[in-house]
Design an enzyme around this catalytic site. Structure first.
Site, PDB file in Angstrom:
ATOM      1  N   ASN A 173      78.211  15.726  96.578  1.00  0.00           N
ATOM      2  CA  ASN A 173      79.580  16.074  96.190  1.00  0.00           C
ATOM      3  C   ASN A 173      79.571  17.165  95.107  1.00  0.00           C
ATOM      4  O   ASN A 173      78.777  18.089  95.188  1.00  0.00           O
ATOM      5  CB  ASN A 173      80.363  14.824  95.797  1.00  0.00           C
ATOM      6  N   SER A 174      80.404  17.038  94.086  1.00  0.00           N
ATOM      7  CA  SER A 174      80.558  18.155  93.145  1.00  0.00           C
ATOM      8  C   SER A 174      79.373  18.401  92.229  1.00  0.00           C
ATOM      9  O   SER A 174      79.328  19.426  91.540  1.00  0.00           O
ATOM     10  CB  SER A 174      81.826  17.968  92.309  1.00  0.00           C
ATOM     11  N   THR A 175      78.376  17.490  92.193  1.00  0.00           N
ATOM     12  CA  THR A 175      77.176  17.797  91.403  1.00  0.00           C
ATOM     13  C   THR A 175      76.441  19.000  91.986  1.00  0.00           C
ATOM     14  O   THR A 175      75.657  19.643  91.284  1.00  0.00           O
ATOM     15  CB  THR A 175      76.215  16.592  91.341  1.00  0.00           C
ATOM     16  N   PHE A 176      76.718  19.314  93.258  1.00  0.00           N
ATOM     17  CA  PHE A 176      76.075  20.477  93.880  1.00  0.00           C
ATOM     18  C   PHE A 176      76.539  21.787  93.251  1.00  0.00           C
ATOM     19  O   PHE A 176      75.887  22.818  93.407  1.00  0.00           O
ATOM     20  CB  PHE A 176      76.354  20.496  95.387  1.00  0.00           C
ATOM     21  N   LYS A 177      77.639  21.752  92.513  1.00  0.00           N
ATOM     22  CA  LYS A 177      78.119  22.964  91.841  1.00  0.00           C
ATOM     23  C   LYS A 177      77.109  23.503  90.828  1.00  0.00           C
ATOM     24  O   LYS A 177      77.119  24.685  90.500  1.00  0.00           O
ATOM     25  CB  LYS A 177      79.478  22.715  91.186  1.00  0.00           C
TER      26      LYS A 177
END
Length: 306
Positions: A106-110
């Site tokens: 999810n947004s940790t991939f940012k």
């Protein structure tokens, strides 16, 4: 008779000299041979020493694993935690099996999409802007032109969707492979359609890309310890947008992530006294209404204070 005797003496002398010369040559040969044998023996000894040192180094490099009970910090929420102390190569686990299970980042991939964007000069600083397309997105902070730092802190999906589109699928794949980022699967490039806006979907949002909490920690460790293709200046830009808390004794960096199915993340690292402590908190509990990246961050801060 005297002449004959002299001749015999001369011949004897010659033979003696010749014998000495041959012996000398033979001795030199033996000496060289012995020297060669000694050299081989020395080399073998050095190899054995080197092998012993390698074994010793490997043993020293073997991580130490510690199991702890963070149930109180998790407040009855199902999940796991993994912490890596880079100074003593110690992994601390809470629910280790879950920490080794791959799930959507999810947004940790940012963290990764920002770094890849910086490396490929799609964005070049904290102030690099992406233009708003006029859509009415569900998060108010996303409905404007955004800087990299603002987009990262508000976890704006469309901003990073634009970043990865400009970098390109081939380059993204290459860099994920080099990072050994989970299963490295970006086959669902446009995402699974979990969000109603196409701009708010991607392979990292409950789609093809999966990574375990321990892999999150290891990828961060490689990046921050200078074991990747990314330069120090590129990493410094990433650190500046990841920074959450700073004091004289430590700095805390991180990124949250929230799924739609009772899952949430907080992953990052603590920098103190020239030592980095890497962590990943993952929540997986669809029976709780408290599941969010913010809750995962709260749990992480409680654990790190212990």
């Amino acid at each position: 008779m005297k002449l004959k005797r002299c001749m015999i003496m001369g011949i004897t002398a010659y033979l003696i000299i010749g014998s000495m010369s041959g012996c000398s040559s033979k001795e030199n040969g033996n000496s060289q041979s012995n020297q060669k044998e000694q050299t081989i023996q020395i080399n073998q000894t050095e190899e054995e020493i080197s092998e012993n040192e390698d074994v010793k180094n490997e043993e020293e490099l073997q991580p130490i694993t510690v199991t702890v009970d963070y149930a109180e910090a998790f407040q009855s929420i199902q999940g796991c935690a993994v912490i890596l102390n880079s100074e003593n190569n110690t992994y601390t686990f809470y629910n280790e099996d879950k920490c080794r299970t791959r799930v959507s980042p999810n947004s940790t991939f940012k963290v990764i999409s920002a770094l890849i964007g910086i490396h490929n000069q799609v964005v070049t600083s904290e102030d690099s802007k992406m233009g708003y397309d006029g859509m009415n997105y569900p998060v108010d902070a996303w409905n404007a032109d955004l800087r990299l730092e603002d987009a990262f802190r508000s976890s704006c999906i469309w901003y990073f969707r634009k970043v990865i589109e400009e970098v390109g699928q081939e380059t993204i794949q290459e860099e994920l492979n080099k990072l050994d980022y989970g299963n490295c699967d970006i086959s669902e490039w446009s995402g699974s359609g979990v969000n109603s806006f196409p701009e708010l979907n991607g392979f990292w949002i409950e789609s093809s890309l999966l990574i375990s909490p321990i892999e999150q920690v290891e990828v961060l460790h490689k990046i921050m310890e200078g074991e990747t293709i990314y330069t120090e200046s590129e990493i410094e830009i990433l650190k500046s947008i990841m920074l959450l808390e700073a004091s004289d004794s430590k700095k805390i960096y991180g990124k949250t992530g929230t799924g739609t199915d009772g899952t949430a993340w907080f992953t990052g690292f603590v920098e103190k006294e020239n030592t980095n402590i890497y962590f990943a908190i993952y929540l997986d509990d669809n029976s709780s209404n408290e599941i969010s990246g913010t809750k995962a961050q709260e749990i992480a801060f409680n654990i790190l204070e212990e």
